[in-house]
Design a protein around this motif. Structure first.
Motif, PDB file in Angstrom:
ATOM      1  N   PHE A  12     -14.796   2.922   0.482  1.00 12.92           N
ATOM      2  CA  PHE A  12     -14.129   2.594   1.738  1.00 12.92           C
ATOM      3  C   PHE A  12     -13.235   1.367   1.578  1.00 12.92           C
ATOM      4  N   ARG A  13     -13.791   0.317   0.880  1.00 11.53           N
ATOM      5  CA  ARG A  13     -13.008  -0.893   0.669  1.00 11.53           C
ATOM      6  C   ARG A  13     -11.751  -0.595  -0.148  1.00 11.53           C
ATOM      7  N   HIS A  14     -11.898   0.247  -1.156  1.00 17.04           N
ATOM      8  CA  HIS A  14     -10.755   0.597  -1.993  1.00 17.04           C
ATOM      9  C   HIS A  14      -9.691   1.346  -1.184  1.00 17.04           C
ATOM     10  N   ALA A  15     -10.135   2.272  -0.316  1.00 16.27           N
ATOM     11  CA  ALA A  15      -9.198   3.052   0.507  1.00 16.27           C
ATOM     12  C   ALA A  15      -8.416   2.155   1.456  1.00 16.27           C
ATOM     13  N   VAL A  16      -9.130   1.184   2.060  1.00 18.65           N
ATOM     14  CA  VAL A  16      -8.453   0.257   2.972  1.00 18.65           C
ATOM     15  C   VAL A  16      -7.423  -0.575   2.227  1.00 18.65           C
ATOM     16  N   SER A  17      -7.785  -1.036   1.039  1.00 17.82           N
ATOM     17  CA  SER A  17      -6.859  -1.846   0.243  1.00 17.82           C
ATOM     18  C   SER A  17      -5.604  -1.063  -0.108  1.00 17.82           C
ATOM     19  N   VAL A  18      -5.770   0.192  -0.508  1.00 18.01           N
ATOM     20  CA  VAL A  18      -4.628   1.036  -0.833  1.00 18.01           C
ATOM     21  C   VAL A  18      -3.749   1.248   0.387  1.00 18.01           C
ATOM     22  N   PHE A  19      -4.373   1.494   1.552  1.00 19.43           N
ATOM     23  CA  PHE A  19      -3.628   1.710   2.799  1.00 19.43           C
ATOM     24  C   PHE A  19      -2.786   0.494   3.161  1.00 19.43           C
ATOM     25  N   LEU A  20      -3.411  -0.711   3.078  1.00 19.61           N
ATOM     26  CA  LEU A  20      -2.686  -1.918   3.435  1.00 19.61           C
ATOM     27  C   LEU A  20      -1.540  -2.183   2.482  1.00 19.61           C
ATOM     28  N   LEU A  21      -1.766  -1.973   1.190  1.00 19.32           N
ATOM     29  CA  LEU A  21      -0.716  -2.183   0.215  1.00 19.32           C
ATOM     30  C   LEU A  21       0.441  -1.218   0.440  1.00 19.32           C
ATOM     31  N   THR A  22       0.102   0.044   0.709  1.00 17.87           N
ATOM     32  CA  THR A  22       1.134   1.052   0.957  1.00 17.87           C
ATOM     33  C   THR A  22       1.952   0.710   2.193  1.00 17.87           C
ATOM     34  N   THR A  23       1.273   0.240   3.239  1.00 14.34           N
ATOM     35  CA  THR A  23       1.961  -0.125   4.484  1.00 14.34           C
ATOM     36  C   THR A  23       2.936  -1.265   4.252  1.00 14.34           C
ATOM     37  N   LEU A  24       2.498  -2.315   3.515  1.00 16.07           N
ATOM     38  CA  LEU A  24       3.371  -3.439   3.235  1.00 16.07           C
ATOM     39  C   LEU A  24       4.590  -3.015   2.440  1.00 16.07           C
ATOM     40  N   LEU A  25       4.397  -2.097   1.501  1.00 20.37           N
ATOM     41  CA  LEU A  25       5.522  -1.614   0.712  1.00 20.37           C
ATOM     42  C   LEU A  25       6.500  -0.825   1.569  1.00 20.37           C
ATOM     43  N   GLN A  26       5.961  -0.088   2.554  1.00 15.81           N
ATOM     44  CA  GLN A  26       6.824   0.736   3.403  1.00 15.81           C
ATOM     45  C   GLN A  26       7.663  -0.114   4.350  1.00 15.81           C
ATOM     46  N   VAL A  27       7.045  -1.127   4.968  1.00 12.96           N
ATOM     47  CA  VAL A  27       7.785  -1.914   5.947  1.00 12.96           C
ATOM     48  C   VAL A  27       8.628  -2.990   5.293  1.00 12.96           C
ATOM     49  N   GLY A  28       8.268  -3.386   4.070  1.00  7.35           N
ATOM     50  CA  GLY A  28       9.061  -4.370   3.354  1.00  7.35           C
ATOM     51  C   GLY A  28       8.691  -5.783   3.713  1.00  7.35           C
ATOM     52  N   PRO A  29       9.066  -6.748   2.922  1.00  4.64           N
ATOM     53  CA  PRO A  29       8.687  -8.141   3.152  1.00  4.64           C
ATOM     54  C   PRO A  29       9.318  -8.733   4.402  1.00  4.64           C
ATOM     55  N   GLY A  30      10.510  -8.238   4.789  1.00  8.58           N
ATOM     56  CA  GLY A  30      11.154  -8.787   5.975  1.00  8.58           C
ATOM     57  C   GLY A  30      10.345  -8.579   7.228  1.00  8.58           C
ATOM     58  N   ALA A  31       9.661  -7.446   7.322  1.00  7.06           N
ATOM     59  CA  ALA A  31       8.876  -7.150   8.523  1.00  7.06           C
ATOM     60  C   ALA A  31       7.698  -8.088   8.648  1.00  7.06           C
ATOM     61  N   VAL A  32       7.171  -8.570   7.528  1.00 10.55           N
ATOM     62  CA  VAL A  32       6.053  -9.504   7.577  1.00 10.55           C
ATOM     63  C   VAL A  32       6.525 -10.851   8.108  1.00 10.55           C
ATOM     64  N   ALA A  33       7.748 -11.239   7.700  1.00 11.36           N
ATOM     65  CA  ALA A  33       8.273 -12.536   8.118  1.00 11.36           C
ATOM     66  C   ALA A  33       8.727 -12.533   9.570  1.00 11.36           C
ATOM     67  N   HIS A  34       9.154 -11.364  10.099  1.00  7.60           N
ATOM     68  CA  HIS A  34       9.682 -11.284  11.459  1.00  7.60           C
ATOM     69  C   HIS A  34       8.815 -10.329  12.286  1.00  7.60           C
ATOM     70  N   ALA A  35       7.793 -10.854  12.907  1.00  6.72           N
ATOM     71  CA  ALA A  35       6.895 -10.031  13.706  1.00  6.72           C
ATOM     72  C   ALA A  35       7.613  -9.564  14.972  1.00  6.72           C
ATOM     73  N   GLU A  36       7.250  -8.388  15.445  1.00 10.34           N
ATOM     74  CA  GLU A  36       7.859  -7.829  16.647  1.00 10.34           C
ATOM     75  C   GLU A  36       7.483  -8.645  17.868  1.00 10.34           C
ATOM     76  N   THR A  37       8.456  -8.888  18.747  1.00 10.61           N
ATOM     77  CA  THR A  37       8.234  -9.629  19.979  1.00 10.61           C
ATOM     78  C   THR A  37       8.305  -8.659  21.147  1.00 10.61           C
ATOM     79  N   LEU A  38       7.305  -8.693  22.010  1.00  9.18           N
ATOM     80  CA  LEU A  38       7.208  -7.741  23.118  1.00  9.18           C
ATOM     81  C   LEU A  38       7.602  -8.410  24.427  1.00  9.18           C
ATOM     82  N   ILE A  39       8.455  -7.741  25.196  1.00  5.56           N
ATOM     83  CA  ILE A  39       8.786  -8.144  26.561  1.00  5.56           C
ATOM     84  C   ILE A  39       8.275  -7.059  27.495  1.00  5.56           C
ATOM     85  N   ARG A  40       7.311  -7.407  28.341  1.00  6.51           N
ATOM     86  CA  ARG A  40       6.713  -6.442  29.267  1.00  6.51           C
ATOM     87  C   ARG A  40       7.409  -6.541  30.622  1.00  6.51           C
TER      88      ARG A  40
END
Length: 301
Positions: A12-40
């Motif tokens: 389970f731990r290995h699967a989660v690690s793979v998922f998180l790594l894959t997600t970071l690769l998909q969204v790219g480093p810019g998305a980590v630096a610029h979090a989405e801002t929500l206006i309700r």
């Protein structure tokens, strides 16, 4: 062969690690630096078309911002901001003293983004049968249940289907204040209570004998706005008469925010007040604001 807990946990731990790594690769480093801002945003259905059209135009040049837009009525928009559940409250009426008190000593700001009017509207069948104008006294008696048939006001021999709105709706406040002098007046003759402008428009269009209240933007060939007989002078429900002040049932389209607002909220408000936003206001069949019109800061006692 059944798995033990010690067998499953490493997998389970290995699967989660793979998922998180894959997600970071998909969204790219810019998305980590610029979090989405929500206006309700939420509230008046009268203001909703403007904000709904403006939101994607604004986020096209501000991709880090996401804007959610929901309805519910002016009261919901005002309460949402005072309770901290909304960043922007849409209101098609002014705030009541009780609503202002809910803010306590927390400052807030009301931003005018356009101007609208409310019409007394009827089913097209009644309009085509001869009811082109009504006096305020006639409208009041219809909503009181004292006039029950269209023939009493020059129309067809048909019972009147009186449609009211939910009491927290801004359109109702403005309409009832003109007809009764009391925005909270009880409509004893009403046979149906609706919520949004869309809902009421549909109910009137489906009937051949209905009367209701709608923003000018919701008038069409099936739902007709009647002229007002004001002491013998007929005033038609037109944008021109709203602009020149002769139409008596008019109101501001307001956006309510806490003060000071977050930078992205302020930027969105300024977008709505600017040329692009005001073009959307006009395209939504409302009147744009004059340049000298702006915001006012208020604070509860």
């Amino acid at each position: 062969m059944p798995f033990s807990r010690s067998d499953v946990l490493p997998f389970f731990r290995h699967a989660v690690s793979v998922f998180l790594l894959t997600t970071l690769l998909q969204v790219g480093p810019g998305a980590v630096a610029h979090a989405e801002t929500l206006i309700r945003t939420g509230g008046a259905t009268t203001v909703l078309p403007v904000v709904s059209k403006a939101a994607p135009e604004f986020t096209r040049t501000h991709p880090e911002v996401r804007i959610t837009v929901s309805a519910g009525g002016s009261g919901v928009g005002i309460q949402g901001v005072s309770g901290g559940n909304l960043d922007i409250g849409m209101a098609s009426r002014e705030m009541t003293g009780q609503e202002i008190q809910r803010f306590g000593d927390r400052p807030f700001e009301v931003h005018v983004i356009g101007r609208d009017a409310v019409a007394c509207v009827i089913s097209s069948e009644v309009y085509d049968a001869g009811v082109k104008t009504l006096a305020r006294d006639q409208i009041r008696k219809i909503y009181e249940g004292k006039i029950r048939n269209w023939k009493e006001v020059g129309g067809p021999d048909r019972p009147i289907v009186v449609i009211d709105k939910e009491r927290h709706r801004g359109t109702r406040h403005v309409f009832m204040n003109y007809v009764f002098g009391n925005p909270k007046a009880i409509a004893r003759g009403a046979r149906l209570v609706t919520g949004s402008n869309n809902e009421e428009q549909a109910k009137i269009a489906q009937s051949d004998a209905a009367i209701g209240m709608l923003s000018f933007a919701w008038i069409n060939e099936e739902v007709r706005g009647v002229g007002l007989n004001i002491e013998g002078r007929i005033v038609q429900p037109t944008s021109r008469n709203v602009a020149n002040g002769t139409w008596p049932i008019a109101r501001n389209l307001n956006l309510l925010t806490a003060s000071p607002a977050r930078p992205e909220i302020e930027q969105f408000i300024q977008f709505l007040k600017g040329p692009e936003g005001q073009a959307i206001v006009e395209a939504s069949h409302y009147l744009p604001i004059r340049r000298e019109e702006g915001s006012r800061i208020a604070q509860g006692d």
